[in-house]
Design a protein around this motif. Structure first.
Motif, PDB file in Angstrom:
ATOM      1  N   VAL A 193       0.828  -1.228   0.000  1.00  0.00           N
ATOM      2  CA  VAL A 193       0.000   0.000   0.000  1.00  0.00           C
ATOM      3  C   VAL A 193       0.856   1.269   0.000  1.00  0.00           C
ATOM      4  CG1 VAL A 193      -2.031  -1.057   1.061  1.00  0.00           C
ATOM      5  CG2 VAL A 193      -0.257  -0.068   2.534  1.00  0.00           C
ATOM      6  N   GLY A 194       2.174   1.100   0.115  1.00  0.00           N
ATOM      7  CA  GLY A 194       3.085   2.246   0.136  1.00  0.00           C
ATOM      8  C   GLY A 194       3.449   2.621   1.561  1.00  0.00           C
ATOM      9  N   ASP A 195       4.689   3.114   1.772  1.00  0.00           N
ATOM     10  CA  ASP A 195       5.127   3.514   3.111  1.00  0.00           C
ATOM     11  C   ASP A 195       4.263   4.645   3.643  1.00  0.00           C
ATOM     12  OD1 ASP A 195       7.222   1.713   3.586  1.00  0.00           O
ATOM     13  OD2 ASP A 195       8.528   2.835   2.243  1.00  0.00           O
ATOM     14  N   THR A 196       3.926   5.575   2.754  1.00  0.00           N
ATOM     15  CA  THR A 196       2.942   6.604   3.076  1.00  0.00           C
ATOM     16  C   THR A 196       1.741   6.328   2.181  1.00  0.00           C
ATOM     17  OG1 THR A 196       4.684   8.199   3.586  1.00  0.00           O
ATOM     18  CG2 THR A 196       2.491   9.101   3.159  1.00  0.00           C
ATOM     19  N   PRO A 197       0.785   5.525   2.684  1.00  0.00           N
ATOM     20  CA  PRO A 197      -0.341   5.165   1.814  1.00  0.00           C
ATOM     21  C   PRO A 197      -1.138   6.397   1.391  1.00  0.00           C
ATOM     22  CG  PRO A 197      -0.468   4.033   3.954  1.00  0.00           C
ATOM     23  CD  PRO A 197       0.665   4.985   4.038  1.00  0.00           C
ATOM     24  N   THR A 198      -1.658   6.349   0.186  1.00  0.00           N
ATOM     25  CA  THR A 198      -2.569   7.389  -0.285  1.00  0.00           C
ATOM     26  C   THR A 198      -3.902   6.699  -0.570  1.00  0.00           C
ATOM     27  OG1 THR A 198      -2.028   7.016  -2.607  1.00  0.00           O
ATOM     28  CG2 THR A 198      -0.677   8.629  -1.418  1.00  0.00           C
ATOM     29  N   GLU A 199      -4.925   7.503  -0.759  1.00  0.00           N
ATOM     30  CA  GLU A 199      -6.223   6.906  -1.070  1.00  0.00           C
ATOM     31  C   GLU A 199      -6.091   6.029  -2.319  1.00  0.00           C
ATOM     32  OE1 GLU A 199     -10.563   8.819  -1.419  1.00  0.00           O
ATOM     33  OE2 GLU A 199      -9.375   9.202   0.374  1.00  0.00           O
ATOM     34  N   LYS A 200      -5.354   6.561  -3.277  1.00  0.00           N
ATOM     35  CA  LYS A 200      -5.192   5.853  -4.542  1.00  0.00           C
ATOM     36  C   LYS A 200      -4.438   4.525  -4.361  1.00  0.00           C
ATOM     37  CE  LYS A 200      -3.845   6.847  -9.248  1.00  0.00           C
ATOM     38  NZ  LYS A 200      -2.870   7.568 -10.063  1.00  0.00           N
ATOM     39  N   SER A 201      -3.376   4.555  -3.556  1.00  0.00           N
ATOM     40  CA  SER A 201      -2.575   3.331  -3.392  1.00  0.00           C
ATOM     41  C   SER A 201      -3.355   2.264  -2.627  1.00  0.00           C
ATOM     42  CB  SER A 201      -1.233   3.637  -2.716  1.00  0.00           C
ATOM     43  OG  SER A 201      -1.396   3.939  -1.345  1.00  0.00           O
TER      44      SER A 201
ATOM     45  N   TRP B  82      -1.089   2.683  11.010  1.00  0.00           N
ATOM     46  CA  TRP B  82      -0.481   3.088  12.287  1.00  0.00           C
ATOM     47  C   TRP B  82       0.923   3.638  12.082  1.00  0.00           C
ATOM     48  CZ3 TRP B  82      -2.452  -2.241  13.699  1.00  0.00           C
ATOM     49  CH2 TRP B  82      -3.749  -2.154  14.220  1.00  0.00           C
ATOM     50  N   GLN B  83       1.495   3.321  10.948  1.00  0.00           N
ATOM     51  CA  GLN B  83       2.867   3.745  10.675  1.00  0.00           C
ATOM     52  C   GLN B  83       2.878   5.156  10.088  1.00  0.00           C
ATOM     53  OE1 GLN B  83       4.973   2.200  12.039  1.00  0.00           O
ATOM     54  NE2 GLN B  83       6.704   1.443  10.877  1.00  0.00           N
ATOM     55  N   ASP B  84       1.968   5.413   9.171  1.00  0.00           N
ATOM     56  CA  ASP B  84       1.884   6.743   8.558  1.00  0.00           C
ATOM     57  C   ASP B  84       0.494   6.940   7.968  1.00  0.00           C
ATOM     58  OD1 ASP B  84       2.094   9.111   7.215  1.00  0.00           O
ATOM     59  OD2 ASP B  84       3.949   8.598   6.150  1.00  0.00           O
ATOM     60  N   ARG B  85      -0.329   7.721   8.664  1.00  0.00           N
ATOM     61  CA  ARG B  85      -1.690   7.945   8.187  1.00  0.00           C
ATOM     62  C   ARG B  85      -1.873   9.361   7.640  1.00  0.00           C
ATOM     63  NH1 ARG B  85      -6.018   7.079  12.621  1.00  0.00           N
ATOM     64  NH2 ARG B  85      -4.921   5.128  12.894  1.00  0.00           N
ATOM     65  N   SER B  86      -0.755  10.023   7.412  1.00  0.00           N
ATOM     66  CA  SER B  86      -0.824  11.445   7.050  1.00  0.00           C
ATOM     67  C   SER B  86      -1.678  11.725   5.809  1.00  0.00           C
ATOM     68  CB  SER B  86       0.589  12.013   6.854  1.00  0.00           C
ATOM     69  OG  SER B  86       1.281  11.274   5.866  1.00  0.00           O
ATOM     70  N   GLU B  87      -1.676  10.800   4.841  1.00  0.00           N
ATOM     71  CA  GLU B  87      -2.406  11.039   3.585  1.00  0.00           C
ATOM     72  C   GLU B  87      -3.759  10.319   3.543  1.00  0.00           C
ATOM     73  OE1 GLU B  87      -0.926  12.599   0.537  1.00  0.00           O
ATOM     74  OE2 GLU B  87       0.443  13.431   2.044  1.00  0.00           O
ATOM     75  N   VAL B  88      -4.030   9.556   4.595  1.00  0.00           N
ATOM     76  CA  VAL B  88      -5.245   8.706   4.564  1.00  0.00           C
ATOM     77  C   VAL B  88      -5.998   8.740   5.896  1.00  0.00           C
ATOM     78  CG1 VAL B  88      -4.641   7.046   2.730  1.00  0.00           C
ATOM     79  CG2 VAL B  88      -3.689   6.747   5.022  1.00  0.00           C
ATOM     80  N   GLN B  89      -6.155   9.945   6.434  1.00  0.00           N
ATOM     81  CA  GLN B  89      -6.779  10.079   7.757  1.00  0.00           C
ATOM     82  C   GLN B  89      -8.138   9.385   7.833  1.00  0.00           C
ATOM     83  OE1 GLN B  89      -5.308  11.320  10.333  1.00  0.00           O
ATOM     84  NE2 GLN B  89      -3.640  12.586   9.538  1.00  0.00           N
ATOM     85  N   SER B  90      -8.964   9.583   6.815  1.00  0.00           N
ATOM     86  CA  SER B  90     -10.322   9.043   6.948  1.00  0.00           C
ATOM     87  C   SER B  90     -10.342   7.520   6.759  1.00  0.00           C
ATOM     88  CB  SER B  90     -11.302   9.756   6.013  1.00  0.00           C
ATOM     89  OG  SER B  90     -11.061   9.385   4.695  1.00  0.00           O
TER      90      SER B  90
END
Ligand SMILES: [Zn+2]
Length: 313
Positions: free
Chosen positions: A148-156, A186-194
């Motif tokens: 899903v990527g280290d910093t997941p995005t909605e798209k990923s 839990w690791q990085d939700r910065s781009e996928v808060q919702s």
């Protein structure tokens, strides 16, 4: 020119064949429930001891890219290891209930930052699915940071869901209740808060469900281990941040969860905290320590769960 046209035609045909083969890979989740068993209802009942297989980090591509540092990395070794895994699992008697792969299914990231990344990911995904299609027991896929990527995005995340199914879901199997989680939230939700909050809310409800239904065991699958050896260890690349770790383990323990199976470390490890065991399983694919490429046989009996790591060779 004619040659080239022929080639193009041939290539087009191959792509079509490949697409047809790809379609055989079954998505085994729906509405955050695992759908891979024929008798979903019957799975709520304890039917006696059973076995499942836990593996992690098939991660097609890591060996040559990261370990061997090749300039044009392929993944022939991972293909061999994955084929060995399928072969050994298919031959097991009695048949395990399922095989779970706890994340980092493939190595290439899902961001599609350039054509090369997209092409590599598609090729790795194709090869993995082709191999896993050969399994004769149900397959459970859990997402890792590479999926899903280290910093997941909605798209990923949506891309992962389309390729492999839900990134978090639950299921009954032989009287045991299983949760598969997206540890990257839990690791990085910065781009996928919702999206991350959806999992938080869903998880709270699932843990309440465990408290009321009291399954024979409650077991969690996730990619990143809450901790590698002990609850108080420092935050690093291979575990969850200390504050998150303590918070979620507190919730798991409160609900009666006693086992969390993970991967990500590419080495075997694990530890215990207040009656909860964290099991860290080394990789099917590239090793970062001295363990052999392998998988874990998990035996579920009524009063406990015991497990052993096996090398592929
Ligand atoms: Zn990982």
């Amino acid at each position: 020119m004619a040659d080239q046209n022929n080639k193009t035609k041939q290539e087009r045909k191959e792509t079509k064949n490949n697409e047809a083969k790809m379609k055989k890979f079954e998505i085994r989740t729906k509405d955050r429930k695992y759908t891979g068993f024929e008798d979903t209802e019957g799975q709520q009942q304890w039917q006696g001891a059973f076995t499942f297989i836990q593996a992690a980090d098939t991660q097609l591509g890591l060996q040559e890219r990261f370990v061997e540092k090749k300039t044009n990395p392929g993944w022939t070794k991972e293909i061999k290891w994955c084929l060995q895994l399928v072969d050994v699992v298919n031959k097991m008697e009695p048949r395990p209930k399922f095989l779970v792969i706890c994340g980092d299914l493939i190595d290439a990231y899902p961001y599609e930052r350039d054509a090369k990344e997209k092409e590599t990911r598609e090729a790795q995904e194709f090869d993995l699915k082709r191999i896993l299609n050969g399994l004769n027991i149900p397959l459970v896929c859990v997402c890792g940071n590479h999926d899903v990527g280290d910093t997941p995005t909605e798209k990923s995340v949506l891309k992962y869901r389309k390729s492999f199914g839900d990134d978090f879901f639950s299921f009954w199997c032989g009287g045991v209740y299983f949760l598969a989680l997206n540890s990257q939230f839990w690791q990085d939700r910065s781009e996928v808060q919702s999206l991350a909050k959806e999992q938080d809310d869903w998880l709270d409800k699932e843990l309440e469900y465990i408290k009321t239904t009291r399954p024979v065991h409650a077991v969690i699958f996730q990619h990143i281990p809450p901790f590698i050896e002990s609850i108080d260890e420092r935050t690093q690349y291979f575990n969850l941040p200390s504050d998150v770790r303590k918070q979620i383990l507190g919730k798991f323990i409160d609900a009666g969860v006693k086992y969390v199976f993970c991967g990500h470390y590419h080495r075997n490890a694990g530890g215990e905290h207040n009656g909860l065991e964290v099991v860290v399983t080394s990789a099917v694919g590239a090793q970062l320590g001295t363990d052999p490429n392998g998988y874990r046989v998990v035996n579920v009996v009524k009063d406990k769960i015991v497990h052993f790591y096996h090398g592929l060779e």
